[in-house]
Write an enzyme that holds these catalytic residues in place. Structure first.
Site, PDB file in Angstrom:
ATOM      1  N   LYS A 186     -45.962  64.056  -9.793  1.00 15.65           N
ATOM      2  CA  LYS A 186     -45.275  62.758  -9.687  1.00 15.65           C
ATOM      3  C   LYS A 186     -46.220  61.721  -9.090  1.00 15.65           C
ATOM      4  O   LYS A 186     -47.028  62.048  -8.209  1.00 15.65           O
ATOM      5  CB  LYS A 186     -44.033  62.932  -8.811  1.00 15.65           C
ATOM      6  CG  LYS A 186     -43.112  61.715  -8.759  1.00 15.65           C
ATOM      7  CD  LYS A 186     -41.868  62.006  -7.907  1.00 15.65           C
ATOM      8  CE  LYS A 186     -40.926  60.825  -7.839  1.00 15.65           C
ATOM      9  NZ  LYS A 186     -39.734  61.099  -7.012  1.00 15.65           N
ATOM     10  N   SER A 245     -35.284  60.050  -9.057  1.00 18.35           N
ATOM     11  CA  SER A 245     -36.439  59.258  -9.404  1.00 18.35           C
ATOM     12  C   SER A 245     -37.584  60.045 -10.049  1.00 18.35           C
ATOM     13  O   SER A 245     -38.496  59.444 -10.616  1.00 18.35           O
ATOM     14  CB  SER A 245     -36.981  58.585  -8.146  1.00 18.35           C
ATOM     15  OG  SER A 245     -37.456  59.563  -7.237  1.00 18.35           O
ATOM     16  N   SER A 247     -33.603  63.320  -6.037  1.00 14.80           N
ATOM     17  CA  SER A 247     -34.589  62.885  -7.035  1.00 14.80           C
ATOM     18  C   SER A 247     -35.278  63.996  -7.801  1.00 14.80           C
ATOM     19  O   SER A 247     -35.958  63.730  -8.780  1.00 14.80           O
ATOM     20  CB  SER A 247     -35.648  61.995  -6.374  1.00 14.80           C
ATOM     21  OG  SER A 247     -35.136  60.703  -6.206  1.00 14.80           O
TER      22      SER A 247
END
Lengths: 475, 476
Positions: free
Chosen positions: B77, B152, B176
């Site tokens: 990420k 997210s 997330s």
């Protein structure tokens, strides 16, 4: 009559080897931005690793000042924007500081005075802004240097008391070994809170003058602020609660920001640092690491070394001076001679104009060498002074320097005797006068021999030769 | 055999047996990423670096060396710092920011031989539940391109779901990892707070943030977790992990699994059906289901938005235009430099959280908001731990609905509701995993298993039981 009430917040940098949250060197100076890393420059994603030594130092300072140590202590974020603060918050302690209470005791004008401490907490220093030709640059070298903030109760009432308080506080901090407390380098800085009120009335509105970094600036700013507030109040005005600065060059203070503009620091607990807990054993261990403080040293100097109390006070005012005395004596020098030499000669060189900092630019072995050369008659008193100045701030060997500077006096009795005999034969009438009992001429002969020997004849030997002359004459 | 179809475990076996090389596996992953470019899963694809790492991995293996992830392609990420590779948090502020250091987890991945193929798209600074707040554009779900992958960590979930890589790292502050795992139909593990070092994870809310994994199976999740967990000197809050087992136990016989009454109120029909089916499957395998109660459940979202926003406001203050990152032009003084940079380079959602955060911390409001939220936080943690006292794990849906369409959510407060099941877990610090369990109207539904602190193996074992029940394709 209006009476001032004063409290201080004193910031003192701790002399740990590394910074509070990273492995960067904790060192004054250096090229800008050379003592920093992603952590102390606040790079995204970095996290603090608390320096355990800094915590111990803060606790040690607290113990030396009679504070209570909180068994559970935590860190908080003090949030504000400023370019010298890379994370945009200062990691500090809000409601659970390491140390609470304590006091500083000292004398002002022969009267004992006690200033209570409110707390001591540990926090990080910010960087420095350098303004140059319309541009501003940031130096992060100082970012993350460990600081303790010592907060007093409003127990002082004059500039004199504030300076005496700071002098004693500085001395204690230096004795504990946690800081160099060099005001010139900014390792000790003081904020002064001051208000005026009629005797016995509730305290007036206070102002805070920030970042004073010399005793002189503290004294002058306090005097200035007392005068300013008195004038405001006596002309029927109201003192505004504000933060002020003092320009030491102009001797003038001015308002920086009012209460309305005061920062809201939005404190909250720092999630990235674990709280610190102490056991009784931890505290005992830290207490045992506190070096011998001033009080016990004064006692030792007067009782064991037989120094006058005044001398003992002067010699212990700064730990480095007292350490030097102890070390030189440990190297075999006479205590009285050493203390006299340090008080008259070393301190003269160590105290520079306009600074409270004592800078000793001589180490114990070399000072001991000078003192023992003097004691052995290898140099005279004047030469000892000259030699100290000559090696001060260098790493030169005193003996070598003495040779280079031609300071060694002659102890060669044969050589001195030859000069002595020449002086006698040149001054027959004075010899006769001397031998008939005019002892005042002794000085004349010593002087003549010294002059003829280029100042290097040991006067002790010349005196011995004169004694012998008299003895032989009497025979 | 299409190498991209393999799970992490299968690929590792194929690499070890020499059926496939790391370079081949990496090239296959890069090709698929290129083909799927329109999904927008990546902010940065680092093909050259990945192939170089893969080449080295093959060399190592040829020399007889090995590592837990030697030659395995992985996505990271874009809020996890990678030395020399830009790390943007999907924000304009950091669009050109290249970290000078590796996050601890990245170091661990590299030490284990993993091949980082790229940095995945996400909601800006991890604030969002749909991946639509990214400055680099929304991510399109691999299941249905008109839908969001969740957020997210949407890019990380989606790249695993799309079969580009067998595994990815994400971060989870309020769901997330788990919520996008649920929307995309993959396994998403949020480990216990402190089990994985956060050093190098660009902070959103430090007391809630946790790095975790996306994989296709629970076994893979555990394999990856074992690589990244453990004490790190650089993260003072990290923990020593002692109870590592070699293999997950997928046998739930005799296990007690708790369901709080509060979990099943207001449940969406399709999601509710799948959840009930999962509970039935566990019962059928011999698990005992126990009813528990978590009265503070409804307060969790409010507590979360107060605490996470407060920490975010502080954490994001460093983006001021003075140091790394972007700086706005045309400022008169320092205040304007701050204002212009922050106005231009933060997105709306980030600004909203910064404003909430500063409000709840400001003097006069601190006690009513931040302090109160901190107290309720303690209460919520106590209730979850109490519920877990008599159970091996708690089970609930991961998200109340399936993935919404892109652009469908316009009210931020309604979007926040999609995290109602995941947020309390971050507040308690407990570990949880979202495991896919079939679909509703063709869209994946995840089930969340919440465990005791550091019982990652326990919850993944229960997850494995669900995988078995779902028969591998998630459609039991």
């Amino acid at each position: 009559m209006l009476r001032p009430t004063i409290g201080c917040e004193v910031h003192c940098e701790l002399k740990t080897a590394t910074k509070l949250f990273c492995g960067c060197k904790n060192e004054f100076g250096g090229e800008p931005n050379t003592h920093c890393c992603p952590i102390c420059s606040g790079f995204p994603g970095t996290m603090p690793a608390l320096n355990a030594k800094a915590v111990e130092y803060a606790v040690r300072a607290g113990l030396a000042l009679g504070c209570n140590i909180n068994r559970f202590s935590k860190w908080d974020r003090k949030n504000y924007f400023y370019p010298d603060l890379p994370k945009a918050w200062q990691t500090s302690q809000y409601d659970l500081p390491l140390c609470v209470g304590g006091a500083v005791e000292f004398e002002v004008n022969g009267e004992k005075k006690r200033v209570r401490l409110n707390r001591i907490h540990l926090e990080e220093d910010a960087g420095k802004l350098i303004h140059d030709g319309g541009e501003s640059c940031v130096d992060y070298n100082r970012c993350g240097v460990p600081l303790i903030e010592i907060v007093t109760e409003p127990d002082m009432h004059s500039a004199e008391e504030v300076v005496a308080f700071l002098t004693e506080l500085k001395s204690v901090l230096k004795y504990t070994g946690v800081s160099d407390v060099k005001m010139q380098e900014g390792s000790l800085r003081c904020d002064v809170n001051l208000s005026m009120a009629e005797d016995g009335a509730p305290l007036g509105t206070r102002t805070e003058t920030k970042n004073l970094n010399s005793f002189r600036a503290v004294a002058r700013s306090v005097a200035f602020e007392i005068r300013r507030q008195t004038e405001v109040l006596e002309s029927g005005g109201i003192v505004e609660q504000e933060t002020r600065r003092f320009d030491d060059n102009k001797g003038v203070g001015y308002a920086m920001r009012s209460k309305e503009d005061a920062h809201d620091y939005r404190y909250f607990p720092e999630p990235d640092i674990m709280p610190v807990t102490f056991t009784e054993a931890d505290i005992q261990r830290i207490r045992s690491e506190i070096p011998e403080l001033k009080g016990p040293r004064v006692k030792r100097y007067t009782e064991k070394l037989g120094l006058p109390p005044y001398d003992a006070q002067v010699l212990t005012a700064d730990k480095a001076v007292s350490d030097l005395l102890d070390d030189v004596i440990a190297l075999g020098c006479d205590a009285k001679k050493t203390s006299n030499f340090i008080m008259s000669e070393v301190l003269r060189l160590a105290k520079t104009d306009g600074s409270e900092d004592v800078e000793l630019l001589i180490d114990a072995p070399r000072l001991a060498e000078i003192i023992s050369m003097q004691a052995k008659g290898e140099i005279n008193n004047l030469a000892a002074k000259q030699l100290l100045s000559a090696v001060w701030g260098t790493d030169a060997s005193p003996r070598k320097r003495a040779e280079e500077l031609n300071l060694l006096q002659s102890n060669d009795e044969g050589a001195i005797k030859a000069v002595f005999d020449k002086v006698l034969s040149d001054n027959p009438s004075q010899v006769a006068d001397f031998l008939s009992g005019n002892d005042k001429l002794r000085g004349y002969f010593v002087g003549q021999v010294m002059r003829a020997a280029g100042g290097k004849a040991n006067p002790k030997i010349v005196n011995e030769l004169l004694d012998r002359l008299v003895k032989e004459h009497k025979k | 055999m299409d190498v991209t179809d393999l799970s992490l475990g299968e690929l590792k076996a194929a690499l070890d047996s020499g059926k496939v090389s790391a370079v081949e596996a990496t090239q296959a992953a890069l090709n698929k990423i290129e083909r799927n470019k329109n999904l927008n899963n990546y902010v940065t694809v680092c093909g050259t670096e990945a192939l170089a790492a893969a080449f080295l991995a093959d060399e190592k293996r040829a020399k007889g060396e090995n590592g837990a992830l030697l030659g395995v392609p992985i996505a990271v990420k874009d809020n996890i710092s990678t030395e020399g590779i830009r790390t943007t948090c999907a924000s304009k502020f950091l669009k050109d920011y290249v970290p000078p250091y590796d996050a601890t987890v990245v170091k661990k991945l590299k030490d284990a031989g993993a091949v980082i193929v790229g940095k995945t798209n996400m909601d800006e600074f991890a604030m969002g539940s749909t991946d639509e707040t990214s400055a680099f554009g929304a991510v399109h779900s691999a299941v249905d391109a008109e839908r969001v992958p969740g957020g997210s960590s949407g890019g990380s979930a989606n790249t695993v779901a799309a079969g580009e890589v067998p595994c990815a790292l994400g971060s989870d502050t309020g769901g997330s990892i788990r919520q996008p795992a649920s929307y995309c139909g993959v396994v998403g593990l949020k480990p216990t707070y402190s089990a994985v070092s956060r050093y190098g994870l660009i902070a959103f809310a430090s007391s809630l943030d946790q790095i975790g994994t996306f994989t296709r199976t629970c076994d893979d999740a555990y394999a990856l977790y074992r690589v990244i967990c453990g004490k790190d000197k650089a993260d003072a809050t990290s923990s020593d992990i002692k109870n590592i087992t070699q293999e997950l136990n997928g046998d739930v016989r005799g296990k007690t699994i708790g369901i709080a009454d509060e979990f099943t109120k207001n449940l969406d029909g399709g999601v509710g059906k799948r959840f009930n089916a999962a509970v039935d499957a566990l019962k059928a395998q011999g698990a005992k289901i126990k009813s528990v109660s978590i009265k503070s459940f409804d307060t969790a979202l409010a507590v979360y938005y107060v605490i996470s926003s407060a920490e975010a406001a502080s954490n994001l203050s460093r983006y001021d235009g003075v140091k790394y990152g972007a700086r706005a032009e045309g400022y008169k003084d320092i205040a304007e430099l701050y204002t212009k940079s922050r106005t231009e380079f933060f997105g709306d959602e980030v600004k909203r959280r910064i404003m909430i955060g500063n409000y709840v911390l400001s003097s006069g409001y601190y006690d009513a908001y931040y302090l109160k939220a901190s107290r309720i936080r303690t209460l919520i943690a106590r209730e979850y731990n109490a519920a877990l006292c008599g159970c091996d794990a708690l089970i609930c849906p991961t998200a109340p609905t399936v993935a919404p369409k892109i652009g469908a959510q316009t009210d931020p407060a309604l979007t926040y509701l999609s995290d109602i099941y995941t947020v309390p877990v971050n507040i308690t610090g407990l570990p949880a995993v979202s495991v896919p369990f079939g679909t509703s109207d063709g869209l994946p539904v995840g089930v969340q298993i919440i465990g005791k602190a550091f019982d990652e193996a326990g919850i993944l074992g229960i997850g494995k039981a669900l995988e078995i029940a779902a028969g591998g394709n998630g459609n039991a």
